[in-house]
Design an enzyme around this catalytic site. Sequence first.
Site, PDB file in Angstrom:
ATOM      1  N   GLU A 171     148.906  14.922   5.054  1.00 46.81           N
ATOM      2  CA  GLU A 171     149.520  14.873   6.389  1.00 46.81           C
ATOM      3  C   GLU A 171     148.761  13.917   7.309  1.00 46.81           C
ATOM      4  OE1 GLU A 171     149.264  19.186   6.588  1.00 46.81           O
ATOM      5  OE2 GLU A 171     151.416  19.290   6.890  1.00 46.81           O
ATOM      6  N   ARG A 181     155.414  35.639   6.445  1.00 48.10           N
ATOM      7  CA  ARG A 181     156.686  35.486   7.166  1.00 48.10           C
ATOM      8  C   ARG A 181     157.874  35.820   6.264  1.00 48.10           C
ATOM      9  NH1 ARG A 181     155.528  29.483   9.242  1.00 48.10           N
ATOM     10  NH2 ARG A 181     153.410  29.790   8.497  1.00 48.10           N
ATOM     11  N   ASN A 220     143.883  18.232  12.797  1.00 47.23           N
ATOM     12  CA  ASN A 220     144.969  19.062  12.288  1.00 47.23           C
ATOM     13  C   ASN A 220     144.550  20.510  12.549  1.00 47.23           C
ATOM     14  OD1 ASN A 220     147.002  20.275  10.835  1.00 47.23           O
ATOM     15  ND2 ASN A 220     146.746  19.019   8.999  1.00 47.23           N
ATOM     16  N   ARG A 273     148.011  16.539  15.149  1.00 53.09           N
ATOM     17  CA  ARG A 273     149.249  17.094  14.603  1.00 53.09           C
ATOM     18  C   ARG A 273     149.617  18.281  15.492  1.00 53.09           C
ATOM     19  NH1 ARG A 273     149.577  21.529  10.212  1.00 53.09           N
ATOM     20  NH2 ARG A 273     151.812  21.827  10.190  1.00 53.09           N
ATOM     21  N   HIS A 308     156.583  20.959   8.840  1.00 56.38           N
ATOM     22  CA  HIS A 308     155.888  20.299   7.719  1.00 56.38           C
ATOM     23  C   HIS A 308     156.401  18.869   7.558  1.00 56.38           C
ATOM     24  CE1 HIS A 308     155.521  24.576   5.867  1.00 56.38           C
ATOM     25  NE2 HIS A 308     154.367  24.266   6.414  1.00 56.38           N
TER      26      HIS A 308
END
Length: 358
Positions: free
Chosen positions: A346, A211, A11, A64, A159
């Site tokens: 994840e 962001r 990841n 990922r 996500h």
Amino acid sequence: MKKNKKILVFNVGSSSIKYSLFHNLKRISSGNKERLKTKHDYQKAVKEILEKFKQEKINLIAHRVVHGGDLNKPSKINREIKNKIKEFSEFAPLHNPKQLMVIELIDAEGDPSGKKNSKIPQYALFDTMFFSDLPEVSKTYAIPKALTKKLNIRRYGFHGFSHHYVSKSLKGKTITCHLGSGSSISAIINGKPIDTSMGLTPLEGLIMGTRSGNIDPGLILYLEKKGYNTNEILNKKSGLKGICGHNDFRDILQKMNKDKNCKLAYNMFIYRIVKIIGSYITAMNGLNNLVFTAAIGENVPRLRKDICKQLSFMKLKLNKKKNQKNKEIISSINSKVKVFVKKTNEEQMIVEEVLKCL
Ligand code: ADP
């Protein structure tokens, strides 16, 4: 499902590599390499990780990858898939290039058992996969259709592994809030996502660490006309950092009682979250489950309390003690909506998906 697979999951983030070794669905080892800046840092980290698992007979490496564009299933990495990852780097500039770099570094290293020319098959699994089938009304942008087609413009969502993982056991109408340094919210009915707050890129939606999330598109046009670098401003200098100078949520929590900009950043973060939750409740015409996940969602009782206060009109009630202790179910027994704190995983979701496709 095939038995006896050893799968190494990578990841790769914009400054870190998290990795886990699985034996089928069971995680047997994991670790994290942080503060990676240069290609050399990443190369050193990759070497160390492969060295660590030299004795293991790894069957495949699963990555990922943030943006997969139209790729909607686990894909065995070859030249074509690498080109796709490169093509979609434009929409995920902080992540895709680093992820591709690590894939190529692993290729160059060969097999961790030391055999240079025997490569372990590598698979890419995309954060966007979970949302590949969003309804047209939520995935389409109201811009000229010809442009949409020509440039593959749509809401892709991100996500995906996290939203998928924390919602997969829940029936009915569910809203999942993944709140970390990047944040997004999804609306999911019986396991099928119908909307999500990130869009063509991971810039849309909530206010994040650096962001901006949603802003008036006219603001971008205006800043560009004035000669500003909007990419840099909106991705790296905005969000919580833009409002108060801090992008680490722990700093904001610590300072917000004395610093009015930190307080504003906190309040704006919550306000944007409840606005999006509200819009998804109406889009789904109701709500059965609300899930909080990722570092902020899992660890900040005050934030969950402040969000849930705005949902009291739905007879959503929190159990204060359970919320304070980050328990898995934090709603009270007479609450009309069940509220969960779920630790996201994840890597586990990536392994489940890749095993399913083998
Ligand atoms: P990423 O999106 O990069 O995976 P994380 O999900 O780890 O990031 O989220 C990082 C954010 O979560 C940072 O703003 C950090 O301050 C915040 N965070 C991490 N742990 C905690 C905690 N225990 N309490 C509050 N905020 C936390």
